[in-house]
Scaffold this motif. Sequence first.
Motif, short mmCIF file in Angstrom:
data_model
loop_
_atom_site.label_atom_id
_atom_site.label_comp_id
_atom_site.label_asym_id
_atom_site.label_seq_id
_atom_site.Cartn_x
_atom_site.Cartn_y
_atom_site.Cartn_z
N MET A 39 0.74 -0.89 0.44
CA MET A 39 0.40 -0.13 0.23
C MET A 39 0.49 1.24 -0.02
SD MET A 39 -2.76 -0.79 2.46
CE MET A 39 -4.74 -1.64 2.19
N LYS A 40 1.94 1.61 1.12
CA LYS A 40 2.48 2.37 0.53
C LYS A 40 3.89 2.41 -0.74
CE LYS A 40 6.49 4.58 3.95
NZ LYS A 40 7.51 3.61 4.80
N GLU A 70 -8.49 -4.99 -4.72
CA GLU A 70 -8.66 -4.53 -5.72
C GLU A 70 -8.39 -3.33 -6.18
OE1 GLU A 70 -12.24 -4.24 -9.47
OE2 GLU A 70 -13.06 -4.79 -7.11
N CYS A 71 -8.04 -2.67 -5.92
CA CYS A 71 -7.36 -1.17 -5.26
C CYS A 71 -6.49 -1.78 -6.11
CB CYS A 71 -8.45 -0.12 -4.65
SG CYS A 71 -7.60 1.53 -5.27
N LEU A 72 -6.05 -2.26 -4.39
CA LEU A 72 -4.50 -2.07 -4.99
C LEU A 72 -3.89 -2.94 -5.99
CD1 LEU A 72 -1.74 -2.21 -2.71
CD2 LEU A 72 -2.37 -4.26 -1.59
N LYS A 73 -4.11 -4.12 -6.47
CA LYS A 73 -3.92 -4.31 -7.30
C LYS A 73 -3.67 -4.22 -8.71
CE LYS A 73 -5.42 -8.68 -10.08
NZ LYS A 73 -6.61 -8.49 -10.93
N ASN A 74 -5.26 -3.51 -9.01
CA ASN A 74 -4.83 -2.47 -9.98
C ASN A 74 -4.19 -1.30 -10.27
OD1 ASN A 74 -7.12 -3.69 -11.54
ND2 ASN A 74 -8.50 -2.34 -10.14
N GLU A 76 -1.28 -1.45 -8.40
CA GLU A 76 0.46 -1.84 -9.02
C GLU A 76 0.01 -2.01 -10.19
OE1 GLU A 76 0.63 -4.56 -3.84
OE2 GLU A 76 -0.25 -5.00 -5.79
N GLU A 77 -0.33 -2.75 -10.30
CA GLU A 77 -0.19 -3.03 -12.34
C GLU A 77 -0.39 -1.78 -13.24
OE1 GLU A 77 -3.65 -4.77 -13.60
OE2 GLU A 77 -3.77 -6.86 -12.35
N LYS A 78 -0.61 -0.60 -12.85
CA LYS A 78 -0.53 0.41 -13.18
C LYS A 78 1.13 0.92 -12.88
CE LYS A 78 -4.96 2.25 -14.09
NZ LYS A 78 -5.17 4.25 -14.15
N SER A 79 1.40 0.63 -11.83
CA SER A 79 2.77 1.66 -11.60
C SER A 79 4.43 0.74 -12.24
CB SER A 79 2.66 1.19 -10.11
OG SER A 79 3.19 -0.27 -9.30
N ASN A 80 3.76 -0.81 -12.49
CA ASN A 80 4.46 -1.18 -13.58
C ASN A 80 4.87 -1.52 -14.89
OD1 ASN A 80 5.74 -2.47 -11.36
ND2 ASN A 80 3.31 -4.60 -11.06
N GLU A 81 3.83 -0.20 -15.01
CA GLU A 81 3.72 -0.31 -16.56
C GLU A 81 4.65 0.25 -17.31
OE1 GLU A 81 -0.36 1.52 -17.15
OE2 GLU A 81 -1.42 -0.47 -17.46
#
Length: 81
Positions: A39-40, A70-74, A76-81
């Motif tokens: 989260m951090k 769900e928000c965390l997963k989304n 994280e995915e955006k930050s890995n793009e």
Amino acid sequence: MEQLVEIPKTQVMMAFVATCIEATARFLNSDYKEVYQRMKRVGLIERYILPNYELLHSDSRENVAAGIAECLKNWEEKSNE
């Protein structure tokens, strides 16, 4: 006669954040320290949980945990793009 103690809103909100972390960790079957770090990393506490405190704290713990997971997963995915 009992005297009521008023707790500052910031303390109440921080307790709610801790509850969110623990409930999300249980939902994900993960360690709460790991969930907190995740989260951090994406700013979920400052940018999602705290700004939406009024809305989130009125929902069930299960729904909040599922939504945050769900928000965390989304995020994280955006930050890995």
